[in-house]
Write an enzyme that holds these catalytic residues in place. Structure first.
Site, PDB file in Angstrom:
ATOM      1  N   TYR A   1     -40.583  28.446 -35.917  1.00  0.00           N
ATOM      2  CA  TYR A   1     -39.807  29.511 -36.547  1.00  0.00           C
ATOM      3  C   TYR A   1     -38.336  29.130 -36.472  1.00  0.00           C
ATOM      4  O   TYR A   1     -37.686  29.291 -35.444  1.00  0.00           O
ATOM      5  CB  TYR A   1     -40.063  30.835 -35.820  1.00  0.00           C
ATOM      6  CG  TYR A   1     -39.237  31.993 -36.332  1.00  0.00           C
ATOM      7  CD1 TYR A   1     -39.434  32.491 -37.615  1.00  0.00           C
ATOM      8  CD2 TYR A   1     -38.272  32.595 -35.536  1.00  0.00           C
ATOM      9  CE1 TYR A   1     -38.688  33.566 -38.082  1.00  0.00           C
ATOM     10  CE2 TYR A   1     -37.521  33.661 -35.986  1.00  0.00           C
ATOM     11  CZ  TYR A   1     -37.737  34.145 -37.261  1.00  0.00           C
ATOM     12  OH  TYR A   1     -36.999  35.203 -37.730  1.00  0.00           O
TER      13      TYR A   1
ATOM     14  N   TYR B   1     -42.018  31.530 -47.100  1.00  0.00           N
ATOM     15  CA  TYR B   1     -41.596  32.061 -45.799  1.00  0.00           C
ATOM     16  C   TYR B   1     -42.702  32.923 -45.203  1.00  0.00           C
ATOM     17  O   TYR B   1     -43.117  33.934 -45.786  1.00  0.00           O
ATOM     18  CB  TYR B   1     -40.328  32.874 -45.998  1.00  0.00           C
ATOM     19  CG  TYR B   1     -39.537  33.149 -44.741  1.00  0.00           C
ATOM     20  CD1 TYR B   1     -38.453  32.341 -44.403  1.00  0.00           C
ATOM     21  CD2 TYR B   1     -39.828  34.220 -43.911  1.00  0.00           C
ATOM     22  CE1 TYR B   1     -37.685  32.594 -43.265  1.00  0.00           C
ATOM     23  CE2 TYR B   1     -39.077  34.487 -42.776  1.00  0.00           C
ATOM     24  CZ  TYR B   1     -38.011  33.673 -42.454  1.00  0.00           C
ATOM     25  OH  TYR B   1     -37.257  33.925 -41.334  1.00  0.00           O
TER      26      TYR B   1
END
Length: 388
Positions: free
Chosen positions: A341, A297
């Site tokens: 995102y 991430y």
């Protein structure tokens, strides 16, 4: 105290379908429509029909209720529905929740989804605009009056300490940004397709909150991503190679807060991801050398370095050199820095593509992928593997 024993979830469920909308800066449609498009695409990819789905999992932040998405997507009765808290930290936990339901026989086919207009609508990067009275709001109240108003400012505090403790400069973060954009440049689905960057580009990008530059911060995206989870046994009868859930874990560290855990003994790591890492290694019996591709991430570049260190891929303060050496294929879709995102859900989809052998940046012989969720908050992660 985190678990000291392996759990029994591994090998009992698999991701069998992935689906997404296009990734844009202005979708021109509602978040519900984005969710439904992604869900239907994932179901189709799995070779199933909406009537086969009996479970749904999403994020507490999602504006699309499970029952509403189910109705709009043509899904019938649900025997399981669940939501996971803490923003991007929920990504891999949605698959864990789905796998738990499948393993327990509570549901047979579970869809995990996330959809938002995060660029054209509510922009998380703009920080706190207003808060309803809550314990979480009270915790933020210790930091907001001092100007720590945005996610970048919260991360900058920890990033500054990391650099100081290890004698590094902000250029260390550039290795992550360059790697992500290199992969995004070859990914037609990525917003930054065809646009790689250099370390010089990173170093010359403007400051957002020192020591974070523009190219240390992920983009904002409109879009949706969905995943379909079912049992390994059922997966073998479906058209796509399954991505087996080898291990799944959630973690919150001691003195955990949401992005502002400044009162820990050490600010140079991510204890919540350490909890997750220990459980994944314990349950799977694997270690860093067994991982073929890492999907970590990357909302902010410093936290990618810290994750590599928490998982033991390298020593403390050595992650920038590890990334520069390209030892582990990292964020081969371009990550949130380069592709989109989507609160990490697109990263799980990339891990599935790697195990299927269909990634645009394919790692030869990829059999095991590590995927992590948002850091700085209570988090989660998965090890996915090929069947057999």
């Amino acid at each position: 105290m985190s678990l000291h024993r392996a759990d029994s979830l591994g090998g009992r469920a698999a991701v069998v379908g992935i689906g997404a909308t296009e990734f844009s800066k202005d979708s021109g449609r509602s978040e519900l429509k984005l969710a439904v498009e992604a869900v239907r695409a994932a179901i189709d990819d799995a070779g199933l029909s909406p009537a086969d789905v009996d479970g749904m999992v999403t994020f507490t932040m999602d504006t699309n209720p499970e029952i509403t998405v189910a109705q709009a997507a043509g899904i019938g009765d649900l025997s399981f529905f669940s939501r996971v808290h803490y923003g991007g930290g929920a990504a891999c936990a949605t698959v864990q929740q789905a796998a738990l339901a499948v393993a327990a026989g509570v549901a047979e086919v579970v869809v995990c989804y996330r959809a938002f207009n995060e660029r054209s609508g509510r922009r998380f990067g703009s920080g706190v605009q207003q808060r309803e009275p809550s314990a979480e709001g009270a915790a933020l109240g210790w930091n907001l009056p001092f100007g720590l108003l945005t996610p970048a400012s919260w991360v900058a505090m920890t990033a500054r300490r990391y650099l100081h403790a290890h004698g590094l400069t902000p250029e260390a973060f550039g290795q992550v940004a360059v790697a992500g954009r290199r992969h995004a440049a070859r990914n037609p689905a990525a917003y930054f397709h065809g646009r790689p960057i250099t370390l010089d580009d990173h170093a010359s990008s403007r400051w957002i909150v020192e020591p974070l530059r523009l190219l240390d911060c992920c983009q904002e995206t409109d879009g949706g991503q969905a995943l379909v989870v079912t049992s390994v046994e059922r997966a073998r009868d479906l058209p796509r190679p399954p991505a087996v859930v080898v291990a799944a874990a959630q973690g919150a560290g001691r003195a955990q807060e949401q992005m502002t855990s400044y009162y820990r003994d050490d600010l140079t790591g991510l204890p919540e991801m350490g909890v997750v890492a220990r459980q994944l290694w314990r349950t799977s019996g694997l270690g860093p050398s067994d991982i073929d591709v890492g999907i970590l991430y990357d909302h902010f570049t410093p936290y990618v370095l810290m994750q590599l260190e928490e998982f033991g891929f390298c020593g403390r303060g050595e992650a920038a050199e590890f990334v520069a050496a390209d030892t582990l294929p990292l964020n081969t879709h371009g990550g949130q820095l380069g592709e989109a995102y989507l609160h990490g859900m697109n990263g799980i989809a990339e891990a599935v593509r790697q195990l299927r052998g269909t990634s645009v940046n394919q790692t030869a012989g990829a059999a095991r992928a590590l995927v992590t969720a948002g850091t700085g908050v209570p988090t989660s992660a998965l090890i996915l593997g090929v069947d057999g």
